[in-house]
Motif scaffolding. Structure first.
Motif, PDB file in Angstrom:
ATOM      1  N   THR A   1      40.217  51.074  38.461  1.00  0.00           N
ATOM      2  CA  THR A   1      40.203  49.969  37.490  1.00  0.00           C
ATOM      3  C   THR A   1      39.528  50.396  36.194  1.00  0.00           C
ATOM      4  OG1 THR A   1      40.144  48.319  39.269  1.00  0.00           O
ATOM      5  CG2 THR A   1      39.427  47.610  37.091  1.00  0.00           C
TER       6      THR A   1
ATOM      7  N   THR B   1      43.223  39.351  41.208  1.00  0.00           N
ATOM      8  CA  THR B   1      43.016  40.712  40.687  1.00  0.00           C
ATOM      9  C   THR B   1      44.237  41.596  40.944  1.00  0.00           C
ATOM     10  OG1 THR B   1      41.870  41.243  42.768  1.00  0.00           O
ATOM     11  CG2 THR B   1      40.500  40.673  40.867  1.00  0.00           C
TER      12      THR B   1
ATOM     13  N   GLY C   1      41.198  41.840  36.116  1.00  0.00           N
ATOM     14  CA  GLY C   1      40.370  41.199  37.124  1.00  0.00           C
ATOM     15  C   GLY C   1      38.998  40.851  36.601  1.00  0.00           C
TER      16      GLY C   1
END
Length: 565
Positions: A309, A351, A378
């Protein structure tokens, strides 16, 4: 100080025996001269390797032992049964194949540049190369079968060696002088050693000396590192000897050996020049591997979603300064979307949706350009995607990914924009097989609205060019089990055969699971192409079971779909 040209010449490598200096080679030839008065010319290469590692006061004994062994080995006269019992297939260096030997061994043949294939008899104290008379006495067909069977029984040691990053070599070695000759039957050797044959693309292989062969299966992008690493490995082992065979790197493909090494004998320099077919395979594998599409050892470790991420967020943030990084940002976001489905296989969490939505945004922007927009990853992690001009790259599979994502996320406008990307641009991708481009043409035609006759025509072209004999870039296993499955599903979709579509979907998902096995690679989690085709079928009213492996339920049935900026 005066420069001593004579001294330099004395210490320079000998042109004929480069493992020795000119002075050492002259001494060896003088020691061997009395043994050559029988009118036969004897190669001194193996003897030179032995002498290189021994004190010169031992050279007379080494020379005497060498020629005594040659005399013992040349006696012959064995019965046909004795020949069949002891014969082995044998690789010989071309330079040792004198005109005299060639006249006595017309059955022998050159199997690759620098290598001759012959038969040799493994005796109690020596090895004798068989002549035409021996072959006639035992029978050519019978001798060939026995030579193969005896060679495959030769015991060897095996280990894996890491070179050049993540590339790995299989090193096969042993005391037998026939060890390297197993390269003639490399796929069977691989089956014996590691329990599976070589990939369809074959292997890079080196036979530097008679006691060693090294090979690298051509299965993933590490082949680009392996080819240079193997070349250096082979040259070192060849120079160390004894029993030198060849310093070259070869391509073992469908039972044949092709030299990739070009030697300039005038300058004694080496270069690697793979043929076009192998270059195409290497280019395709590097592309596939770089985007995580291949089931390899590198895919064994599950990705860390938090790290992935952050990496995706950083790659988007850098686009303001480096717009050229959009392709890498798309690759990272798509990996993140797939990875989320490892812990959230139904795509029920926000997410997970954010990752899929961001992939859609980046994929479309890569090929069609975009206005500034927010990308959500997210929690409160939001990154600004800057305005991007429409400069589509020549990356056919990335375009397919972008289209599949737009289909899954029901982005009709983005689908239409992607289908306006010029096919001429995508055809510049030299890392894919022809069927990939025909498949893109089929999808662009389908979504652009011309007659179904044109769609069918282009779909048939896709099918015809995806047969194994037409593949030059992608592994057959990957094509059959992963890449072709959306094509098969689309065929059932446009014919309206709902039962056949359901069966084909089940087969596609089974192939996906079988191909990836226990791999933790992000792409193992979702069958993206089949998911796109199932999403189309679902919207057309086909009875699709939403609870199937590798198909996120809430993407398939649209319940997780939200607006994308």
């Amino acid at each position: 100080m005066k420069h001593d040209d004579t001294s330099n010449a004395t210490h320079a490598p000998d042109p004929g025996l480069p493992m020795l200096t000119s002075a050492q080679a002259a001494r060896l030839r003088a020691l061997a001269a009395p043994y050559s008065q029988d009118g036969h010319h004897h190669s001194l290469h193996n003897l030179a390797h032995k002498c290189r590692h021994a004190p010169q006061d031992r050279w007379p004994d080494l020379v005497a032992d060498h020629f005594a062994a040659l005399r013992r080995a040349s006696r012959g006269g064995e019965s046909a049964e004795e020949l069949l019992r002891g014969v082995h297939a044998r690789l010989l260096p071309v330079e040792s194949f004198t005109p005299e030997l060639a006249n006595a061994m017309r059955y022998a043949r050159v199997v690759a540049e620098g290598l001759v294939y012959a038969y040799a008899l493994d005796g109690p104290t020596s090895v004798r190369i068989l002549t035409d008379e021996d072959v006639e006495r035992a029978g050519l067909e019978e001798l060939g079968q026995a030579a193969y069977e005896n060679l495959m029984r030769v015991p060897v040691e095996h280990e894996e060696v890491s070179i050049e990053g993540r590339a790995r070599l299989h090193s096969v070695y042993g005391d037998s002088p026939f060890t390297a000759s197993k390269a003639l039957f490399l796929s069977e050797v691989a089956q014996q050693l590691v329990g599976e044959p070589l990939p369809d693309a074959g292997a890079l292989v080196a036979v530097p000396n008679r006691h060693l062969l090294a090979y690298h299966p051509i299965a993933d992008g590490s082949v680009a590192d392996a080819i240079n690493g193997l070349a250096a490995y082979a040259l070192r082992a060849h120079e160390d000897g004894p029993g030198a065979l060849s310093p070259r790197v070869y391509w073992w493909y469908r039972g044949s050996l092709t030299s990739l090494t070009v030697i300039d004998h005038a300058t004694r320099t080496f270069s690697l020049q793979p043929p076009p077919q192998l270059l195409g395979l290497m280019r395709g594998l590097v592309r596939l591997d770089r985007t995580g599409r291949l089931a390899t050892r590198a895919a064994a470790k599950a990705p860390n979603i938090a790290e992935l991420t952050n990496a995706t967020a950083e790659s988007i943030a850098r686009l303001t300064q480096d717009p050229a990084g959009l392709g890498d940002a798309f690759t990272s976001a798509l990996a993140l979307a797939h990875a989320h489905c490892g812990t959230d296989p139904d795509a029920a969490h926000l997410t997970t949706w954010d990752a899929w939505a961001t992939s859609v945004q980046l994929g479309t922007a890569l090929f069609t350009g975009t206005q500034p927009q927010e990308c959500h990853l997210g929690e409160d992690l939001v990154r600004q995607l800057p305005a991007t001009p429409a400069e589509p790259p020549a990356n056919a599979r990335a375009w397919l990914d972008a289209l599949y994502l737009a289909i899954v996320c029901r982005q009709k406008d983005r689908i239409n924009r992607l289908c306006q990307v010029p096919l001429t641009t995508l055809r510049q991708d030299d890392g894919v097989d022809e069927y990939v481009l025909h498949w893109i043409d089929t999808l662009q035609t389908y979504f652009s609205g011309p007659s179904m006759d044109e769609v069918v025509k282009k779909l048939l072209a896709t099918m015809e060019t995806s047969v194994p004999g037409s593949l030059t870039h992608a592994p057959k296993d990957f094509v059959n089990r992963i890449d072709y499955q959306p094509v098969a599903l689309f065929h059932r979709l446009i014919t309206g055969d709902r039962n056949a579509f359901s069966q084909a979907l089940a087969e596609a998902l089974a192939e996906h699971g079988s191909y990836w096995g226990e791999s933790a690679a992000p792409r193992a989690r979702v069958a993206l192409g089949p998911l796109a085709m199932a999403s189309l079928a679902y919207d057309y009213g086909f009875p699709i079971d939403p609870k199937q492996p590798h198909l996120p339920t809430y993407l398939l049935n649209r319940e997780r779909i939200e607006e994308i900026p």
